[in-house]
Design a protein around this motif. Sequence first.
Motif, mmCIF file in Angstrom:
data_model
loop_
_atom_site.group_PDB
_atom_site.id
_atom_site.type_symbol
_atom_site.label_atom_id
_atom_site.label_comp_id
_atom_site.label_asym_id
_atom_site.label_seq_id
_atom_site.Cartn_x
_atom_site.Cartn_y
_atom_site.Cartn_z
ATOM 1 N N LEU A 51 -14.927 4.191 -30.778
ATOM 2 C CA LEU A 51 -14.630 3.654 -31.926
ATOM 3 C C LEU A 51 -14.143 5.098 -32.757
ATOM 4 N N LEU A 52 -14.504 6.194 -32.584
ATOM 5 C CA LEU A 52 -13.826 7.389 -33.192
ATOM 6 C C LEU A 52 -12.701 7.781 -32.440
ATOM 7 N N ASN A 53 -12.253 7.264 -31.412
ATOM 8 C CA ASN A 53 -10.921 7.824 -30.692
ATOM 9 C C ASN A 53 -9.687 6.708 -31.308
ATOM 10 N N ILE A 54 -10.141 5.348 -31.604
ATOM 11 C CA ILE A 54 -9.332 4.437 -31.840
ATOM 12 C C ILE A 54 -8.420 4.807 -32.916
ATOM 13 N N PRO A 55 -9.059 5.065 -34.374
ATOM 14 C CA PRO A 55 -8.068 5.425 -35.465
ATOM 15 C C PRO A 55 -7.215 6.831 -34.991
ATOM 16 N N LEU A 56 -7.753 7.686 -34.400
ATOM 17 C CA LEU A 56 -6.897 8.870 -34.145
ATOM 18 C C LEU A 56 -5.535 8.814 -33.310
ATOM 19 N N PHE A 57 -5.971 7.874 -32.329
ATOM 20 C CA PHE A 57 -4.594 7.380 -31.430
ATOM 21 C C PHE A 57 -3.661 6.669 -32.192
ATOM 22 N N LEU A 58 -4.322 5.749 -33.071
ATOM 23 C CA LEU A 58 -3.316 4.816 -33.718
ATOM 24 C C LEU A 58 -2.683 5.903 -34.812
ATOM 25 N N ALA A 59 -3.115 6.858 -35.410
ATOM 26 C CA ALA A 59 -2.484 7.641 -36.209
ATOM 27 C C ALA A 59 -1.407 8.655 -35.498
ATOM 28 N N PHE A 69 0.300 11.531 -24.831
ATOM 29 C CA PHE A 69 -0.384 10.501 -25.366
ATOM 30 C C PHE A 69 -1.188 9.573 -24.309
ATOM 31 N N CYS A 70 -0.370 9.427 -23.356
ATOM 32 C CA CYS A 70 -1.078 8.557 -22.250
ATOM 33 C C CYS A 70 -2.301 8.957 -21.510
ATOM 34 N N LEU A 71 -1.847 10.565 -21.230
ATOM 35 C CA LEU A 71 -2.877 10.916 -20.530
ATOM 36 C C LEU A 71 -4.300 11.207 -21.141
ATOM 37 N N ASN A 72 -4.215 11.413 -22.473
ATOM 38 C CA ASN A 72 -5.480 11.679 -23.374
ATOM 39 C C ASN A 72 -6.008 10.145 -23.561
ATOM 40 N N LEU A 73 -5.223 9.188 -23.687
ATOM 41 C CA LEU A 73 -5.647 7.583 -23.760
ATOM 42 C C LEU A 73 -6.430 7.464 -22.581
ATOM 43 N N PHE A 74 -5.816 7.790 -21.262
ATOM 44 C CA PHE A 74 -6.486 7.719 -20.037
ATOM 45 C C PHE A 74 -7.881 8.158 -19.904
ATOM 46 N N GLY A 121 -9.298 13.266 -25.520
ATOM 47 C CA GLY A 121 -9.456 12.525 -26.370
ATOM 48 C C GLY A 121 -8.490 12.474 -27.675
ATOM 49 N N GLY A 122 -8.757 11.775 -28.813
ATOM 50 C CA GLY A 122 -8.006 11.638 -29.846
ATOM 51 C C GLY A 122 -7.966 12.953 -30.551
ATOM 52 N N LEU A 123 -8.993 13.973 -30.550
ATOM 53 C CA LEU A 123 -8.902 15.162 -31.387
ATOM 54 C C LEU A 123 -7.724 16.278 -30.763
ATOM 55 N N ASP A 124 -7.642 16.015 -29.536
ATOM 56 C CA ASP A 124 -6.680 16.827 -28.661
ATOM 57 C C ASP A 124 -5.234 16.583 -29.254
ATOM 58 N N VAL A 125 -5.007 15.040 -29.350
ATOM 59 C CA VAL A 125 -3.684 14.704 -29.889
ATOM 60 C C VAL A 125 -3.466 15.093 -31.330
ATOM 61 N N VAL A 126 -4.475 15.037 -32.201
ATOM 62 C CA VAL A 126 -4.265 15.562 -33.481
ATOM 63 C C VAL A 126 -4.210 17.059 -33.689
ATOM 64 N N ALA A 127 -4.810 17.745 -32.641
ATOM 65 C CA ALA A 127 -4.573 19.328 -32.762
ATOM 66 C C ALA A 127 -3.178 19.461 -32.388
ATOM 67 N N VAL A 128 -2.617 18.775 -31.478
ATOM 68 C CA VAL A 128 -0.986 18.887 -31.220
ATOM 69 C C VAL A 128 -0.074 18.899 -32.285
ATOM 70 N N ILE A 129 -0.576 17.583 -32.899
ATOM 71 C CA ILE A 129 0.349 17.336 -33.976
ATOM 72 C C ILE A 129 0.203 18.356 -35.250
#
Length: 271
Positions: A51-59, A69-74, A121-129
Amino acid sequence: MGQLVVGAIIFVIGYNGVAAHHHFVPGALYGIAVVGHSMEPGLSLSIWYLLLNIPLFLAAWKGVSKRFFCLNLFTMSVVTLMTHYIQLDLGIRNELYAAIAAGSIMGAGCGLILRTYGGGGGLDVVAVILNRKFGIRFGVFYFVVNTAVMSLALTRYTQDKLIASLVMLFISSVVTEYVLSMFNQRKAVRIITKKSAELVAVMTQNKHYATVFPGRGGYSNEGVDMILSITDNLRLRSLEHLILDNDPEAIFVVENTFSVIGGAIASRKDY
């Protein structure tokens, strides 16, 4: 993908097999999920993490490359599933030993995950952005996140648990760095010298290949060369002795490398 799955499984074994039995709090998003689960145990840890990951990935849908993105999602999917299905107890009862063991195992898992150039996970994606758009460094971002996690955990855990959790996090970060480097123990060596021809000849005889860059001294304005060579930990000391024995005035600089990819160029005497 296989290495990523193995890394995710090892990470979950470290938490579910050791840390969870001592109520340690990990860092980043998994730590937030752990604290959330302690507040609302009606939802399983795996559901909290999902549940915590879903909004981060959507954003972050358009904020990073598709591959990242796909590697983190996987990875997030594998960690979520393994958190639900891997339930075990490695039997470590001493809290200090448990912090060391959990940190070592989880750090090894993180290291394997990061070797795929993915993330957890999602935080890694946010960190890159945030790094790309605002120049916020990864270390600063995760320091703020982990500070927030531990501050939130203060309301649910004792100080002893938090200190043990910090020990676990420290060991995990050290092991992660070690696992990242152990796959590539090579060193980049830069040699500043006026005797490049002589040194390259001696290096080649001893199977140390090199590339020469011409230059000049910034103060003396005299001609000098920089020799670049790639070696490993086992041969580094012999190369140092080889260079300084033949040119005591040479400047010998060693750098750790994160990744060395590729082979020799042209005559196979250049790296």
